[in-house]
Design an enzyme around this catalytic site. Structure first.
Site, short mmCIF file in Angstrom:
data_model
loop_
_atom_site.label_atom_id
_atom_site.label_comp_id
_atom_site.label_asym_id
_atom_site.label_seq_id
_atom_site.Cartn_x
_atom_site.Cartn_y
_atom_site.Cartn_z
N HIS A 324 0.87 -1.19 0.08
CA HIS A 324 -0.16 -0.15 0.01
C HIS A 324 0.85 1.12 -0.03
CE1 HIS A 324 0.62 1.15 4.39
NE2 HIS A 324 0.63 -0.18 4.58
N CYS A 342 3.61 -4.56 6.70
CA CYS A 342 3.06 -4.21 5.42
C CYS A 342 4.28 -4.03 4.59
CB CYS A 342 2.13 -3.48 5.04
SG CYS A 342 0.21 -3.82 5.82
#
Length: 399
Positions: A324, A342
């Protein structure tokens, strides 16, 4: 003629005429009296017409996918009607010689069908009437197949999930079929009592067409639970898209059909939130997404808790690993690991990944935290081929 010669001739003639005396030649065959003929056998009576059904009339607990047939012996069927308890007619048709009627649809569960049939032939015609009743399941289970269609990447496993426990895994697996063009070597493997996945030994070849059949309607999957319906799904595999990152380098390299198309500096999970090492498959994507630590057990107001809105979020695992946009960590990307697990990239790079990679595409992470678990998202590729095959209910036990 002298007297002695005449006597000898007369004696010879008398001998030939005496009863019981045999001539040198065989006796002639006696002829049948004039005006008579040989006797002919009487014709056999014609076999009476016989009507039978399969399963037989009076049968109960019939499997609803059993093909219902009505047969005529020594004749042809003239009429067949099969109706359920509400008077709905079951469709069907005769074969070319008119001796067999076959239902054109499956039977329903827990239903009594009335069969009425008639047939004629050389012998006595026949009529038959009776009922056939199907099994009553304890409960039904509905299978859900993923992907449900469309196009996916080369890493996409096939998932079949039931909404009830399956205790006869082997019976279910025998009714699962995967047909691909080109053909591949693959295997089913059970992840739980309700979920079974299929993956090839290697990634799908690019541009493969795949058809999946889950033929469980009528099947007892164990403990009186029966399949509610069968499913047929087809999908296509797109180009081979694989992203690769090593935690020691922190450069996310993206390949399409083995050609490097883009390199993205990235930051993985920090020491307290290490990114699992392994092979991920993109599960889904959101243009805007709210990262919430409470979804995996860390309250927002607890140490390490957070709630953050992000852009271009591509989910890689159920445990909350995404690719992301993270504009706040651009200075760290390519240099150090600062994320909560992430793969942080710039907004531009996240947008490119979002637009060009998608469900079923692969992300391989090396040298990071503990191994990604097989059950986490589509972590199927993190099992060795031997271990994956061992998860099949039809696997041959090791010697």
């Amino acid at each position: 003629m002298s007297g002695s010669r005449a006597t000898a001739v007369l004696t010879a003639l008398l001998v030939l005429a005496l009863p019981g005396c045999r001539a040198a030649a065989a006796d002639p065959v006696q002829a049948a009296p004039a005006g008579t003929t040989s006797a002919q056998p009487a014709p056999a009576p014609a076999e009476p017409v016989v009507i039978s059904t399969d399963p037989p009339l009076g049968a109960v607990d019939v499997d609803p996918v059993t093909p219902l047939r009505v047969n005529a012996g020594h004749g042809e069927l003239t009429a067949v009607t099969v109706t359920d308890e509400d008077g709905v007619v079951l469709p069907g048709g005769l074969d070319a010689d008119g001796t067999t009627w076959t239902a054109a649809a499956d039977l329903g569960y827990d239903t009594s069908y009335t069969v009425t049939a008639s047939a004629v032939g050389a012998g006595t015609p026949a009529q038959a009437t009776g009922t056939i009743s199907t099994v009553r399941p304890r409960t039904l289970t509905l299978p859900t197949v993923y992907p449900e269609g469309g196009s996916v990447g080369v890493g996409q496993p096939i998932s079949v999930t039931f909404d009830e426990d399956v205790t006869d895994r082997a019976a279910v697996e025998r009714q699962l079929r995967v047909t691909s063009t080109p053909a591949v070597t693959g295997s089913w493997s059970w992840l739980s009592d309700r979920t079974v996945h299929y993956r090839p030994e290697q990634y799908w070849p690019a541009h493969t067409h795949v058809a999946v059949d889950v033929d469980v309607y009528g099947l007892d999957v164990g403990d009186g639970v029966h399949g509610q319906q069968s499913e047929h799904v087809e999908f296509d595999v797109g180009p081979e898209k694989v992203a690769v990152v090593d935690a020691a380098e922190l450069q996310l390299r993206l390949y399409v059909d083995d050609q490097l198309v883009r390199t993205m500096p990235t930051s993985l999970g920090n020491r307290a939130n290490q990114t699992p090492t392994g092979t991920y498959v993109v599960m889904g994507q959101s243009r805007h997404y709210t990262m919430d630590s409470s979804t995996y057990g860390v309250q927002i107001d607890a140490p390490g808790g957070y709630r953050t809105d992000v852009e271009y979020a591509s989910r890689l695992s159920n445990s909350g690993i995404f690719v992301h946009a993270a504009p706040w960590s651009v200075r760290d990307q390519g240099r150090r690991n600062v994320s909560h697990g992430c793969l942080n990239v710039s907004t531009a790079d996240a947008g490119w990944f979002y637009e060009n990679f998608g469900r079923g595409d692969v992300v391989e992470v090396a040298g990071a935290g503990p191994a990604l678990q097989v059950w986490d998202g589509f972590g199927d590729w993190n099992a060795s081929w031997a271990d994956w095959q061992a998860g099949s209910a039809l696997a041959t036990p090791a010697a």
